[in-house]
Design a protein around this motif. Sequence first.
Motif, PDB file in Angstrom:
ATOM      1  N   MET A   1       0.818  -1.185   0.000  1.00 32.32           N
ATOM      2  CA  MET A   1       0.000   0.000   0.000  1.00 32.32           C
ATOM      3  C   MET A   1       0.864   1.253   0.000  1.00 32.32           C
ATOM      4  SD  MET A   1      -3.229   0.810   2.237  1.00 32.32           S
ATOM      5  CE  MET A   1      -3.855   2.438   2.391  1.00 32.32           C
ATOM      6  N   LEU A   2       1.989   1.193   0.634  1.00 31.53           N
ATOM      7  CA  LEU A   2       2.861   2.358   0.707  1.00 31.53           C
ATOM      8  C   LEU A   2       3.353   2.807  -0.666  1.00 31.53           C
ATOM      9  CD1 LEU A   2       4.019   4.296   2.799  1.00 31.53           C
ATOM     10  CD2 LEU A   2       5.963   2.781   3.024  1.00 31.53           C
ATOM     11  N   PRO A   3       3.780   1.915  -1.565  1.00 24.81           N
ATOM     12  CA  PRO A   3       4.194   2.386  -2.892  1.00 24.81           C
ATOM     13  C   PRO A   3       3.057   3.051  -3.667  1.00 24.81           C
ATOM     14  CG  PRO A   3       5.091   0.219  -2.507  1.00 24.81           C
ATOM     15  CD  PRO A   3       4.136   0.500  -1.379  1.00 24.81           C
ATOM     16  N   GLY A   4       1.830   2.658  -3.410  1.00 28.79           N
ATOM     17  CA  GLY A   4       0.697   3.280  -4.090  1.00 28.79           C
ATOM     18  C   GLY A   4       0.451   4.708  -3.654  1.00 28.79           C
ATOM     19  N   ALA A   5       0.970   5.101  -2.506  1.00 26.07           N
ATOM     20  CA  ALA A   5       0.801   6.459  -2.006  1.00 26.07           C
ATOM     21  C   ALA A   5       1.917   7.388  -2.469  1.00 26.07           C
ATOM     22  CB  ALA A   5       0.735   6.443  -0.480  1.00 26.07           C
ATOM     23  N   ALA A   6       2.879   6.874  -3.210  1.00 25.25           N
ATOM     24  CA  ALA A   6       4.010   7.682  -3.665  1.00 25.25           C
ATOM     25  C   ALA A   6       3.543   8.706  -4.700  1.00 25.25           C
ATOM     26  CB  ALA A   6       5.083   6.792  -4.250  1.00 25.25           C
ATOM     27  N   PHE A   7       4.131   9.891  -4.633  1.00 28.89           N
ATOM     28  CA  PHE A   7       3.766  10.937  -5.575  1.00 28.89           C
ATOM     29  C   PHE A   7       4.950  11.423  -6.405  1.00 28.89           C
ATOM     30  CE2 PHE A   7       4.451  12.651  -1.348  1.00 28.89           C
ATOM     31  CZ  PHE A   7       5.421  13.603  -1.567  1.00 28.89           C
ATOM     32  N   SER A   8       6.106  10.825  -6.228  1.00 29.54           N
ATOM     33  CA  SER A   8       7.276  11.137  -7.047  1.00 29.54           C
ATOM     34  C   SER A   8       8.192   9.922  -7.076  1.00 29.54           C
ATOM     35  CB  SER A   8       8.020  12.353  -6.496  1.00 29.54           C
ATOM     36  OG  SER A   8       8.679  12.021  -5.289  1.00 29.54           O
ATOM     37  N   VAL A   9       9.222  10.011  -7.875  1.00 31.92           N
ATOM     38  CA  VAL A   9      10.167   8.903  -7.975  1.00 31.92           C
ATOM     39  C   VAL A   9      10.894   8.704  -6.652  1.00 31.92           C
ATOM     40  CG1 VAL A   9      12.242   8.098  -9.161  1.00 31.92           C
ATOM     41  CG2 VAL A   9      10.453   9.232 -10.451  1.00 31.92           C
ATOM     42  N   THR A  11       9.817   9.423  -3.511  1.00 28.61           N
ATOM     43  CA  THR A  11       8.959   8.797  -2.503  1.00 28.61           C
ATOM     44  C   THR A  11       8.666   7.339  -2.855  1.00 28.61           C
ATOM     45  OG1 THR A  11       6.973   9.671  -3.580  1.00 28.61           O
ATOM     46  CG2 THR A  11       7.898  10.952  -1.760  1.00 28.61           C
ATOM     47  N   PHE A  12       8.596   7.016  -4.156  1.00 29.24           N
ATOM     48  CA  PHE A  12       8.410   5.632  -4.560  1.00 29.24           C
ATOM     49  C   PHE A  12       9.629   4.802  -4.173  1.00 29.24           C
ATOM     50  CE2 PHE A  12       8.656   2.159  -7.678  1.00 29.24           C
ATOM     51  CZ  PHE A  12       7.453   1.537  -7.399  1.00 29.24           C
ATOM     52  N   ALA A  13      10.823   5.351  -4.379  1.00 30.32           N
ATOM     53  CA  ALA A  13      12.048   4.637  -4.013  1.00 30.32           C
ATOM     54  C   ALA A  13      12.106   4.408  -2.504  1.00 30.32           C
ATOM     55  CB  ALA A  13      13.274   5.410  -4.480  1.00 30.32           C
ATOM     56  N   ILE A  14      11.708   5.396  -1.730  1.00 33.38           N
ATOM     57  CA  ILE A  14      11.698   5.247  -0.273  1.00 33.38           C
ATOM     58  C   ILE A  14      10.678   4.189   0.140  1.00 33.38           C
ATOM     59  CG2 ILE A  14      11.115   6.428   1.894  1.00 33.38           C
ATOM     60  CD1 ILE A  14      12.291   8.985   0.609  1.00 33.38           C
ATOM     61  N   GLY A  20      11.035  -3.479   1.204  1.00 32.90           N
ATOM     62  CA  GLY A  20      12.097  -4.480   1.222  1.00 32.90           C
ATOM     63  C   GLY A  20      12.557  -4.795   2.636  1.00 32.90           C
ATOM     64  N   LEU A  21      12.640  -3.761   3.487  1.00 37.87           N
ATOM     65  CA  LEU A  21      13.005  -4.003   4.884  1.00 37.87           C
ATOM     66  C   LEU A  21      11.962  -4.865   5.581  1.00 37.87           C
ATOM     67  CD1 LEU A  21      14.366  -0.568   6.144  1.00 37.87           C
ATOM     68  CD2 LEU A  21      15.652  -2.644   5.689  1.00 37.87           C
TER      69      LEU A  21
END
Length: 67
Positions: A1-9, A11-14, A20-21
């Motif tokens: 769910m967290l990657p779906g909330a990303a609004f830039s490259v 934030t997606f990488a984070i 992964g952690l």
Amino acid sequence: MLPGAAFSVVTFAIAMFLLGLASRQLSRLHQTVAEWFPRRERALATGIFNSGANIGNIVVPIAVPTL
């Protein structure tokens, strides 16, 4: 769910890094169960800690509208 909330490259990488952690910790949980529990009780222990995600999927849709 967290990657779906990303609004830039960035934030997606984070988000992917955090994902992964989290998945790394899941494999550590399996190793911990293998070390702590006898062979006959490992399936039950693994089922109990894996059930947390399913319980969350049931509780969250009920709890969020009340917030």
